[in-house]
Every structure is written in structure tokens, then in C-alpha cells.
Scaffold this motif. Sequence first.
Motif, PDB file in Angstrom:
ATOM      1  N   ARG A 138       1.004  -1.267  -0.111  1.00 20.12           N
ATOM      2  CA  ARG A 138      -0.104   0.083  -0.042  1.00 20.12           C
ATOM      3  C   ARG A 138       0.939   1.045   0.052  1.00 20.12           C
ATOM      4  O   ARG A 138       0.771   2.244  -0.665  1.00 20.12           O
ATOM      5  N   GLU A 139       2.188   1.235   0.780  1.00 21.53           N
ATOM      6  CA  GLU A 139       2.889   2.344   0.870  1.00 21.53           C
ATOM      7  C   GLU A 139       3.444   2.820  -0.523  1.00 21.53           C
ATOM      8  O   GLU A 139       3.466   3.822  -0.975  1.00 21.53           O
TER       9      GLU A 139
ATOM     10  N   THR B 291       0.745   3.825  -3.124  1.00 20.33           N
ATOM     11  CA  THR B 291       0.437   5.024  -2.864  1.00 20.33           C
ATOM     12  C   THR B 291       1.372   6.135  -3.411  1.00 20.33           C
ATOM     13  O   THR B 291       1.007   7.196  -4.004  1.00 20.33           O
TER      14      THR B 291
ATOM     15  N   THR C 122       0.351   8.558  -6.900  1.00 17.84           N
ATOM     16  CA  THR C 122       0.212  10.006  -6.837  1.00 17.84           C
ATOM     17  C   THR C 122       1.263  10.885  -7.775  1.00 17.84           C
ATOM     18  O   THR C 122       1.290  11.776  -7.890  1.00 17.84           O
TER      19      THR C 122
ATOM     20  N   PRO D 196     -12.069   5.093   4.421  1.00 17.60           N
ATOM     21  CA  PRO D 196     -10.639   5.465   5.000  1.00 17.60           C
ATOM     22  C   PRO D 196     -10.108   5.288   6.260  1.00 17.60           C
ATOM     23  O   PRO D 196      -8.826   5.240   6.521  1.00 17.60           O
TER      24      PRO D 196
ATOM     25  N   GLY E  39      -8.666   2.058   9.166  1.00 16.86           N
ATOM     26  CA  GLY E  39      -7.032   1.740   9.647  1.00 16.86           C
ATOM     27  C   GLY E  39      -7.096   1.986  11.090  1.00 16.86           C
ATOM     28  O   GLY E  39      -6.535   1.435  11.836  1.00 16.86           O
ATOM     29  N   LYS E  40      -7.396   3.222  11.489  1.00 18.14           N
ATOM     30  CA  LYS E  40      -7.395   3.671  12.834  1.00 18.14           C
ATOM     31  C   LYS E  40      -8.252   3.211  13.494  1.00 18.14           C
ATOM     32  O   LYS E  40      -7.792   2.736  14.918  1.00 18.14           O
TER      33      LYS E  40
ATOM     34  N   PRO F 153      -1.750  10.386   2.569  1.00 16.26           N
ATOM     35  CA  PRO F 153      -0.478  10.064   1.618  1.00 16.26           C
ATOM     36  C   PRO F 153      -1.372   9.795   0.182  1.00 16.26           C
ATOM     37  O   PRO F 153      -0.296   9.783  -0.746  1.00 16.26           O
TER      38      PRO F 153
ATOM     39  N   SER G 155       1.606   4.646   8.270  1.00 16.27           N
ATOM     40  CA  SER G 155       1.294   3.706   7.387  1.00 16.27           C
ATOM     41  C   SER G 155      -0.270   3.121   7.648  1.00 16.27           C
ATOM     42  O   SER G 155      -0.780   2.753   6.636  1.00 16.27           O
TER      43      SER G 155
ATOM     44  N   PHE H  36      -2.922   4.024   9.662  1.00 14.39           N
ATOM     45  CA  PHE H  36      -3.914   5.121   9.821  1.00 14.39           C
ATOM     46  C   PHE H  36      -3.660   6.152   8.725  1.00 14.39           C
ATOM     47  O   PHE H  36      -4.647   6.847   8.649  1.00 14.39           O
ATOM     48  N   ARG H  37      -2.733   6.294   7.800  1.00 15.99           N
ATOM     49  CA  ARG H  37      -2.684   7.240   6.896  1.00 15.99           C
ATOM     50  C   ARG H  37      -2.772   8.864   7.264  1.00 15.99           C
ATOM     51  O   ARG H  37      -3.510   9.260   6.862  1.00 15.99           O
ATOM     52  N   GLU H  38      -2.234   9.119   8.528  1.00 13.40           N
ATOM     53  CA  GLU H  38      -2.215  10.339   8.736  1.00 13.40           C
ATOM     54  C   GLU H  38      -0.888  10.983   8.918  1.00 13.40           C
ATOM     55  O   GLU H  38      -0.242  10.978   9.956  1.00 13.40           O
TER      56      GLU H  38
END
Lengths: 452, 304
Positions: free
Chosen positions: A76-77, A80, A84, A397, A400-401, B43, B257, B259-261
Motif C-alpha cells: 500500500r505504501e 500510494t 500520486t 478510509p 485503519g485507525k 498519503p 502507514s 492510519f494514513r495520517e
Amino acid sequence: MSLTKKVLLPMLGAVAAVTTATAALAGPYDDYKGTKLVVNFPAHPHYDAVMKVLPKFTKETGIRVEVDQLQYLKMREKQTLELTKRNGDYDLLAYVVFSKADYVYADQLENLARYFMNPKLADPSYDPDDLIDGYVGNIGVAGGNKGYLPGPTGSLYGIPFGSETSILGYRKDIFKKHGLKVPETYEEMLDLACRIPKLEKGMGGLASRAASGHHASHAYLLHLAPLGGRIFDSEWNPIMNNAAGVQAAEALKKIVNCGAEGSKTFGFAEAGASFLQGQSAMFLDSTIFAGRVDNPRLSKVVGKVGWAPHPKGVRRGSQTGGFGIGIPKNAKNKEAAFLLMQWLTSKKADRLIALAGGNPSRYSTHSDRDVNAKFPHMQIFGEALKYADPDWRPIIPVWGKINADLGTTLSKVLTEDLDIKTALDGVAKRSKEVMREAGYYTWDSYSASGIN
Amino acid sequence: MNSLNLNRFTPYMFLAPAGIVLTIALLYPIGYMVYASFLNWNPSQLISEAEWVGLRNYTNLLADAAFIESFFVTLKFAFCVVILEMLVGVGLALLLDRNIRGMSVLRTIFILPMMIAPIVVGLMWRYMYHPTVGVFNRTLKDWGFEAIPWLSDSTWSLISIIIADVWQWTPFIFILSLAALQSLPKSVLEAARIDGASAWQQVVSIKIPLMMPVLIVTLLLRLIDAFKVLEVILVMTNGGPGLSTEILALRISRTASEFRELGVAAAMSNLLLILLLVLTLGMFLYNKIVETKKAKLRAAVEEG
């Protein structure tokens, strides 16, 4: 004059003949012969099988494929970053299901409608009805119900490829020895999970993941859907702390406490190893695991494992997850990428990949004779797939958190004996805040005011 | 006139390349991070598309129970490992500062742990801590003791990662202190011996005080490192169980990575940077005060 005519006419004729010949023989792949596609796949058993089948595509079509295989959590990193950029390096990429929320929302994946509408690209024998509904809904479609599910407003951004559902594996020999019945409901499964360790000294009941974070959360979600729970209600209010949510956490706790030694910190790999090493009598997780059970290099339980659908709670609902493939908006060779995508998910390739040890995404492959002869469990998986629940976890979105919070809090429940209700109330409260910040309650006051 | 000007600028011209490198390689990224910490940056967005939120990331962090918990875990971890490593490392150096046959081989063996890649160290310890097949629990069981939940209990898991870190980084302190010991002026020690100082007295009143400057720098290096350690813990516990071993570096990495914050992760990094700066400055200040005191004392002695 006459000379030129004499020379020209046959030449024109020859040119015409050549043109008609190519037109008659023109295959859909001709224009793309020699194109080199760069694709990004995860290092994953399904894609290892794909790699064995991929040379066939190049041979048939003349399109070359260069594969960049990455560890799936690292993908994913990298993606991404790639997505972009103005000009991306990838023509086709496999994404983990929860990336759908990010990529589609950031407008980074091609809408597939314009490719399936293009008669030069779309293969009439593709048969989309044969693709497994739950997988397509979970991985491919966005923009419908709740934004991340299918529905009248949804459209297709990817095709499931290397998808998986949950399945129950059990030790046939142990079940036979003690005259146990394969569990069909949650009650039966939970009862057995704690009964087996008493019957069989040193053996854990059910191997489950429980490690802090993603693993604990995943294990909890596996039980939440069948037990009737959800993370959010229809208005995005967190409801993981309602009765069903508490019940799912209790189930997880019971399973872990009756599990093999060390099960409080099992990740997917450890839980699997515990089952393969013969230290646990049951296993409830992804179907991708099935390929390893009969591999004598990895497994001490070759030939001793039976499979059954994910047990039923108040409803049936097995997980849906894994990967899909999509075309990045910034890809160089989108049309050729679509051809590859269509070829890989066609009936023919799906079957070949399944035979090489991959996870099929079509119903027809699950009932294919050769596939079933080689992997007898495939038919049961096909049955189980009918109950695959595309909404077993939200794909938004901020997930994840919330996922991380849920996973660490559940880990505290498992290891520090935190009270379940208190723990889940805490998660709900914090999730509400995360959701508020992300703007999910923007419409609340408007709707409440009764203007509409 | 001209040559005078040129002369005056010469040193700056020589410094310029270093200055430029410093600006590009150090200040620019830090500035970027500080700027990012005021953004709500995902990101999938370019930094120019990110929304400016002012200090919100910081205020949210200070109210975030998980962040505060991981902050205290970091403090606990860093202080425990640094103190243990200093004690063991300096102790070993004092013991081994003598002419033993094969000393150079021994020394090489001692520093092996810090040469191993952190991921490998993490995996190695994870298997040694394994509840059933790990060497620790098997030995304990063979001796008739209860198995210890090394990585599955929140207290034990912190102890476990501390042990692993001490194992890996004590050698660093060991070699630096050994080098410091061997460069001590021989005359002072000889004088002490002639005056009849016991071995213990030599250590406490001569060797340690003379080693102090080196020890302080070593301590500082370790402390800074201990705040940033990531891979070993990532592999061993991934921060669990619960948040019991989630140190800040791990939390930052997850925030970016998982939480993408990116903005919040940058804010956390800045807080960590500030904390380390305060620690470093404090240490140097303390050192300075001690030195000046000593200098004054020396001056007084000389005068008297």
C-alpha cells in the motif's frame, strides 16, 4: 503515364490484399503485441500460482509482463507513492481490499465500465455472472450502498483476484476418535473449542489469531458478522459495543483461553503453524491456508484435515477479503492492462491458476471436475462462498485507525482481563470521535432539522 | 581593498559547501516535517492538496490516551535499557581491561550482537521467547518451573524487549568504555597503586571520573537511540499485547502507514524531536556546569 499505372495498380492491389488479410485475421491482441506491461503483485500463495500461469499469456498474446512482487502489507505504501505520481510505473496492480477505499476516493483507479463497453477489448465470453458476488461487491465495486458496497449507484473499479473467505478446518482423526460432530453453529463450535483440550491432553481447541492490533481485530470480526453484529449502524454510529459485539468478544476470549499454549499472541502465521503442527484441533480463518495443509514440508497433519463452512450464529456470514486487480489512472498501457486483467480473471485462466494452487474467483472453477479432483475441499469452499459477507467489515478510509484501536483494546481484553463491555464502550466512543472528525455526521443536524 | 574583501570572505567561501549541504540535507527535511505537522495530510494526496489545520494535530495528540500511553512506555523503556546497559557495559569493560590471552577474539565476540541486523535480532528473540518451543520456556519447564508468558503478558513483554535490547546494545557501551579505559593516563593509576589504593578505590575515584566525558557521550548516544528503536520491537511484539510495548517510533510508523495520517505522524515526530533536544541540551548543560565547577576548583587549588 501508362507505365506508372502499370506499376501502381498491382501495388495497390497488393496493399489492399494485405489490408484485408490483416483485417480478417486481426485478433484483439494484435495491436498490443510487443507491449511491455509492468504489474505489481503481492508475494502471496495465489500470486505465486499466477506466476506459473503468466507465461501462457505472453505466449498467446505477445504482450510481455514484468512483475514487481512485494510483501502485501508493504504494497500500500509503494502503491500510494506510485499512484500520486504524474506518470505511474504500474500498468496493473493488485490491491488489498481495504485499499479500495483510499484509491477510489482519491480517484486513482480507472472505472472499468469504459473497457467493458469497448467491443474491441471486451471478450464476449467473459461471463461476469460467474464471478463470485460477495467478492465483486467487497473488492471490486464502490459508490453503492454506504459508499463502499454495491448498489444502484455503484460502479466497478477492480476485479477480485486472489480473494478469500473464512472456512473451518478440523482434525478428522481427533473428531473421529472422540466421536465429535463437526460444528455447524457457534454454540457447537465454542463448546468443542473448550471440550477438546480436556479430551486430548496438550491440544488446543481452535487456533485463532489474537496478537495485538490487526490480528485481534480480524479474529473478532470473524465472529461479529455471524453473531449478528456490525461495526456501524446505518447512520455510521459505532455499535460494536452492543449485545452482539460483546458476544463476539466473549467468543474470541473463550476460544483464545481454550487455545494452544501461547495463543494470546498468535498472529495468522502462528495460529496456522499451531494447527499444522498438530497442536490445535480446529482452525477458523482464510481459505488461502488450505493449500498448506497437505504439503508435507509444512504440515504434520497431511490427510487428517477436513473442511466445513464457517459455523452459523444468528446468521451465516463468512469473511470476504484478499486482493483485487485494478488499472491505475496514471498507467501507460491501460488497454493492454485491461486485456491482461480480463485474461487473468477469465474462466480459462481462473481454472489454470486454481490448478496451480491459487484461490479461484469464479463459481465455475469451484465446481470444475479437475480442480475438485486435485483439491477436494474446493467444492465445500464454493458452498461457503454463497454466504460470503461483503459487509463483514467497513471499507472506509478511517478504518485503519479504528481497526488498530479495536485490535489493541481487544488484546488488552485477552491479556489483561479488561472488562469486555467497558473495553468496547471505549472503542465505540473513540470511533465516534474519529468518524466525526472524518465528517460522517455532517448530515445529522440537517436531517434532524426536518428541512427535507 | 579588493584583496582585503576577498580575504575576509575566504573562510565563508570554504564553509559554504558544508553550509549548503547542511541546509539541503538537514534543515529542509526538518522544515518539511514541521510544516507537515500542521496539515491534515493523507498519503494519497499531494502535500499541496492537504488541508491546513494549524495546531489541531498537536492538541489532539495531547488528548489522545493511546499516544500518552505509548509516550510513557517509551520513557520507561529508554530509561530502563540505558541504565542497565551502562551498568553492565561499564562493568564488563572494567573487568576485561587487562591483558588476557585471546582478548582481541573475545572482544570481537562481545560486539557481535550489535552487528546483527535488527530484524534478525527481533526474530531470534521472538523464537527464543516462544511459549512452547522457545529455549527459555523449555529450559524452565525442564528444571521444573512454571513457563513464563514472555510476550503474551503486558508486564513481561516490556521486560522481554528490554532484555533483548540490553543484549544487543551493551556491547556498544562496552567497547567505548574499554577504549576510554585503555586511553587513561597510566601515570595516575600507577601513582594510586603506589599510594596503596585498592582496586575498588581505583575504579571509583580514578577510572570512572576520568572516563566521565566519554561515558556521558555514550549515554547520550544510547538514549537517543533507545527513543528511536523500532525494528526489534516491531518484529517481536508489534507493540502488543495491548499497547504495552508500543513505543513512540512504532506508533509514528503505524500512524503514517496504517492510519494514513501523515500530519499526525509528523507532529508526533516533532514532539519526539523536542524531547530528545531537551534531553541532549540538559545533558550538555549539566556537563558544562560540572566542568566549570571543576575548573574553578582547580584554579582555587592552584592559587592556594
